[in-house]
Design an enzyme around this catalytic site. Sequence first.
Site, PDB file in Angstrom:
ATOM      1  N   GLN A 136      17.503 -14.464  38.371  1.00 36.27           N
ATOM      2  CA  GLN A 136      16.520 -14.501  37.533  1.00 36.27           C
ATOM      3  C   GLN A 136      17.074 -14.516  35.971  1.00 36.27           C
ATOM      4  O   GLN A 136      17.810 -13.739  35.695  1.00 36.27           O
ATOM      5  CB  GLN A 136      15.366 -13.260  37.351  1.00 36.27           C
ATOM      6  N   SER A 139      15.227 -11.992  31.070  1.00 35.00           N
ATOM      7  CA  SER A 139      15.163 -10.923  30.146  1.00 35.00           C
ATOM      8  C   SER A 139      16.271 -11.504  28.870  1.00 35.00           C
ATOM      9  O   SER A 139      17.191 -12.203  29.178  1.00 35.00           O
ATOM     10  CB  SER A 139      15.473  -9.677  30.453  1.00 35.00           C
ATOM     11  N   SER A 171      20.617  -9.768  37.416  1.00 36.95           N
ATOM     12  CA  SER A 171      21.446  -8.958  38.630  1.00 36.95           C
ATOM     13  C   SER A 171      21.988 -10.278  39.484  1.00 36.95           C
ATOM     14  O   SER A 171      21.338 -11.210  39.706  1.00 36.95           O
ATOM     15  CB  SER A 171      20.318  -8.350  39.280  1.00 36.95           C
ATOM     16  N   GLU A 254       8.333  -9.225  42.598  1.00 37.03           N
ATOM     17  CA  GLU A 254       9.247  -8.294  42.463  1.00 37.03           C
ATOM     18  C   GLU A 254       8.558  -6.940  42.230  1.00 37.03           C
ATOM     19  O   GLU A 254       9.066  -5.811  43.042  1.00 37.03           O
ATOM     20  CB  GLU A 254       9.959  -8.466  41.137  1.00 37.03           C
TER      21      GLU A 254
END
Length: 414
Positions: A136, A139, A171, A254
């Site tokens: 992903q 952020s 991640s 999530e």
Amino acid sequence: MSLPAFESEAREWILTTAARLGFDRVDDPHDVAVFHDMDFDEEQRLLDQHRTWQRAKFEAGYAALDWPAEVGGRGLDSAFAETFVRLENELCPLRPHELFSVTMHLVAPTINLLGTAEQKVEFLPHMLRGELLACQLFSEPDAGSDLANVATRAVRDGDDWVVTGQKVWTSGAQFAGWGELIARTDPDQPKHAGLTAFLVPFDAPGVTVRPIRQMSGGTSFNEVFLDQVRIPDRLRLGEIGKGWNVALTTLAFEREGGSDSSSIGGQFSQLVSTAQDLDREHDPRIRELMARVYLRQKLARVDTLLDRQSRDGGAAPSAVGSIRKVQWVDKLTAVSEAARAILGRDLIADTGTPGTFSWNAHVLGAPGYSIAGGTDQIQRNIIAERVLGLPPEHRSDRGLTWREARAARTASPR
């Protein structure tokens, strides 16, 4: 097939296949880590094993049990998928890896729900076979908890988009082949309205990944820099300006999956074992703290069953996932509190006694999940507004375009 018959068949398949592939179970009763701490080569070997396992699951029809058959699933009830996951957590000898979880449970379901027919054909079979891993790209350093405030820009150039910006806390990015990106395509719209989602190949010129060393030891997270990266429009995920809806879909997957992550971090049984080893299981305060952990684990199971009923009825991922995420993070925190009470000074100095200092890996890692997937404060706002129907929180940028709001923040005194 009945559920008991399926469970028997799946159990036999997992045990037989793991043995055939030569996967050895390494049971470490003192492994309570929330995030793994491995060097690059060790982590690569683990991912290669996961790829092999995922391909075996796909070939045997276990990779996407509750997905439609036309996209590689078996079209079964979600109870079958949950049963297989439970057995897999219990019997599969492989340590979990977050990049696989993100790929299979977040990015792939988002593509399945919102992608074009061509994107489903291009990505989903390769993901389900373990050939393609994706992270992903959400952020950003300046956005903080406000995902809608991302500044990474995507500018249209013919049939391409040119993307420039920085993502952080990504991640598994150092091992990913693709990323699901949220970028700003119209700065003159309110912040939620000017976003668009894309699928980004990590071998594209201009993509740079830098691992971040965590206080718990590992490098699960990364910075990702995008410098004039060209992305063809066919890799746009969803409509132009509708990236916020795509992001919410992925985040819902999530958050609803959080309570199912029962194998992450220290568990109730390990707390009990540690307390017994140190002859502290009869301490009233420690018994109270361990009871809280036990209660949180049971509540997570209740939440899972309630959510399954909702999903079996055809409901899409919802704000209920935020409740499950808060419950799960609260359980991780409760484990840390109990571990600190049980161990005392043994937690901060390695005395050589097994199962003592190792709890550091949980205590130092657990706070990460109070931020990942949206902070606890964001989750509680979502629950208040969308579940309880309370008035929305005051926002100083309401009614402003993203560009205007950014200029106002820059001009305001600090």
